[in-house]
Design a protein around this motif. Structure first.
Motif, PDB file in Angstrom:
ATOM      1  N   ALA A  39       0.631  -1.250   0.066  1.00 20.63           N
ATOM      2  CA  ALA A  39      -0.215   0.015   0.127  1.00 20.63           C
ATOM      3  C   ALA A  39       0.940   1.350   0.092  1.00 20.63           C
ATOM      4  O   ALA A  39       0.886   2.173  -0.811  1.00 20.63           O
ATOM      5  N   CYS A  40       1.706   1.181   0.827  1.00 20.66           N
ATOM      6  CA  CYS A  40       2.799   2.346   0.802  1.00 20.66           C
ATOM      7  C   CYS A  40       3.588   2.390  -0.716  1.00 20.66           C
ATOM      8  O   CYS A  40       3.572   3.782  -0.909  1.00 20.66           O
ATOM      9  N   LYS A  41       4.012   1.341  -1.291  1.00 21.42           N
ATOM     10  CA  LYS A  41       4.687   1.529  -2.437  1.00 21.42           C
ATOM     11  C   LYS A  41       3.429   2.200  -3.698  1.00 21.42           C
ATOM     12  O   LYS A  41       3.920   2.897  -4.377  1.00 21.42           O
ATOM     13  N   MET A  42       2.048   1.839  -3.443  1.00 20.81           N
ATOM     14  CA  MET A  42       1.251   2.179  -4.499  1.00 20.81           C
ATOM     15  C   MET A  42       0.875   3.770  -4.147  1.00 20.81           C
ATOM     16  O   MET A  42       0.496   4.428  -5.170  1.00 20.81           O
ATOM     17  N   GLU A  43       0.927   3.981  -2.836  1.00 21.46           N
ATOM     18  CA  GLU A  43       0.924   5.412  -2.730  1.00 21.46           C
ATOM     19  C   GLU A  43       1.882   6.157  -2.589  1.00 21.46           C
ATOM     20  O   GLU A  43       1.878   7.494  -2.319  1.00 21.46           O
ATOM     21  N   ASN A  44       2.953   5.639  -3.083  1.00 20.14           N
ATOM     22  CA  ASN A  44       4.224   6.588  -3.050  1.00 20.14           C
ATOM     23  C   ASN A  44       4.611   7.108  -1.649  1.00 20.14           C
ATOM     24  O   ASN A  44       5.038   8.268  -1.733  1.00 20.14           O
ATOM     25  N   ILE A  45       4.377   6.278  -0.678  1.00 20.99           N
ATOM     26  CA  ILE A  45       4.658   6.541   0.566  1.00 20.99           C
ATOM     27  C   ILE A  45       6.192   6.264   0.818  1.00 20.99           C
ATOM     28  O   ILE A  45       6.539   5.165   0.852  1.00 20.99           O
ATOM     29  N   GLN A  46       7.338   7.273   1.022  1.00 21.16           N
ATOM     30  CA  GLN A  46       8.487   6.756   1.345  1.00 21.16           C
ATOM     31  C   GLN A  46       8.946   6.545   2.683  1.00 21.16           C
ATOM     32  O   GLN A  46       8.607   7.333   3.586  1.00 21.16           O
ATOM     33  N   ILE A  47       9.133   5.225   2.955  1.00 20.93           N
ATOM     34  CA  ILE A  47       9.402   4.611   4.376  1.00 20.93           C
ATOM     35  C   ILE A  47      10.940   4.814   4.630  1.00 20.93           C
ATOM     36  O   ILE A  47      11.660   4.254   3.734  1.00 20.93           O
ATOM     37  N   PRO A  48      11.388   5.342   5.719  1.00 20.30           N
ATOM     38  CA  PRO A  48      12.979   5.225   6.008  1.00 20.30           C
ATOM     39  C   PRO A  48      13.244   3.834   6.210  1.00 20.30           C
ATOM     40  O   PRO A  48      12.633   3.104   7.013  1.00 20.30           O
TER      41      PRO A  48
END
Length: 354
Positions: A39-48
């Motif tokens: 979900a983070c990848k699809m919404e382009n959420i950058q995770i440290p």
């Protein structure tokens, strides 16, 4: 022995069930972790991350398709569920190499261990995310032409700044020119004022023929005297100080002549015309003024005085009379001239033109 074997078999079966339950729970956790990362990848959420990247997060279907192409046609009839499970495990294994960096996470969140507390905090964070998303939705869509407008504004800003710099330099130069002219004007004025202030008392004494007479000038504005008035006061011979308005007509006339001749001494004029300056003077002051004018017309300037008093025009070098011829329909003016220099100067002093 049979009993012991039966007990061991039961224990093994029980442990196997526990192992299966743990593996099932672990698979569920891996699936949940995969869902979050996806979900983070699809919404382009950058995770440290400390290790790995979002590129390691894949799709189970893509993993199964990749495995099928590698295995070939010999296993093409393999059960689809088995392949999906195996592909998911391979994907989970690759995602297990990802290590998230929690160093920026709030310490309060790191210390949560109780599931109920975690659930409550999760609900609060989700509610906060919903509020932020709602705020984002209420924000108007970005203006795609803003960049063009920004370039235009920056261009106009540069032009305005250049114009401002030019105007500032011009204003500075203008101020310098103004200060230079102001200083020059002040110097010229002070030069004339100081000269007139110095000589006016002596001239007033000569016109009054009395050393006790006094005349003095004063500037109301010492720094820029030409912006305000100049006070002029005289003390007539044998009298106390009185304002100029309280002086008699003859005293005012002598004071005015003193100021006139003082200014003339700074920038001498070659020619004077005085109109009935003796109107308010008595015979004594007429003789004093006439004597002063006579002394200064010998070398410095010429003077024509309009006068009706014999006490004054008898000191002239020549007389010019104006008269009208009576009678007739129209009146015409005629002149008479008489040279007084031909007479004895002892009897009739030779003086200025009158």
């Amino acid at each position: 022995k049979r009993k012991m074997l039966g007990d061991a078999t039961k224990n093994i079966t029980s442990l196997q069930k526990k192992i299966n339950a743990i593996e099932t729970e672990a698979d569920q956790k891996r699936a949940d972790r995969h869902s979050l990362l996806k979900a983070c990848k699809m919404e382009n959420i950058q995770i440290p991350m400390v290790r790995g990247s979002m590129d390691d997060v894949g799709d189970i279907e893509e993993s199964v398709s990749s495995q099928s192409s590698e295995i070939g046609s010999s296993t093409a009839m393999m059960d689809v569920d088995s392949m999906s499970t195996q592909g998911a495990r391979v994907l989970y294994e690759r995602e297990s190499q990802i290590t998230v960096d929690y160093s920026d996470l709030d310490e309060r969140l790191k210390e949560l261990t109780d599931l109920s507390e975690i659930k409550v905090m999760s609900q609060e964070l989700n509610a906060k995310v919903i509020r932020l998303q709602s705020n984002l939705q209420r924000i108007n869509a970005p203006n795609m032409r803003a960049v063009d407008k920004l370039d235009d504004v920056e261009s106009r800003l540069q032009q305005t700044a250049a114009s401002f710099d030019k105007s500032r330099l011009l204003a500075r130069k203008t101020k310098q020119d103004f200060e230079r002219v102001k200083k020059k004007r002040c110097d010229h004025f002070n030069e004339a004022f100081e000269h007139v202030s110095t000589v006016i008392d002596d001239i007033y004494k000569k016109l009054s023929n009395n050393s006790s007479a006094q005349a003095f000038l004063g500037a109301e504005n010492a720094e820029e005297p030409y912006l305000d008035g100049i006070s002029y006061n005289c003390i007539a011979p044998g009298k106390r100080f009185r304002p100029m308005d309280n002086l008699s007509g003859g005293e005012k006339t002598v004071a005015a002549l003193a100021l006139l001749f003082s200014i003339h001494s700074f920038q001498p004029a070659p020619f004077f015309v005085l109109d009935e300056i003796d109107a308010a003077l008595d015979n004594t002051n007429i003789n004093r003024v006439a004597r002063y004018i006579t002394e200064h017309t010998k070398n410095s300037f010429q003077c024509i005085v309009i006068s009706l008093k014999e006490e004054f025009y008898c000191h002239a070098d020549a007389l010019i009379g104006i008269y009208c011829e009576p009678g007739g329909e129209c009146t015409s003016s005629h002149t008479l001239t008489h040279d007084l220099t031909q007479y004895d100067t002892q009897a009739t002093p030779t003086k200025q033109h009158t």
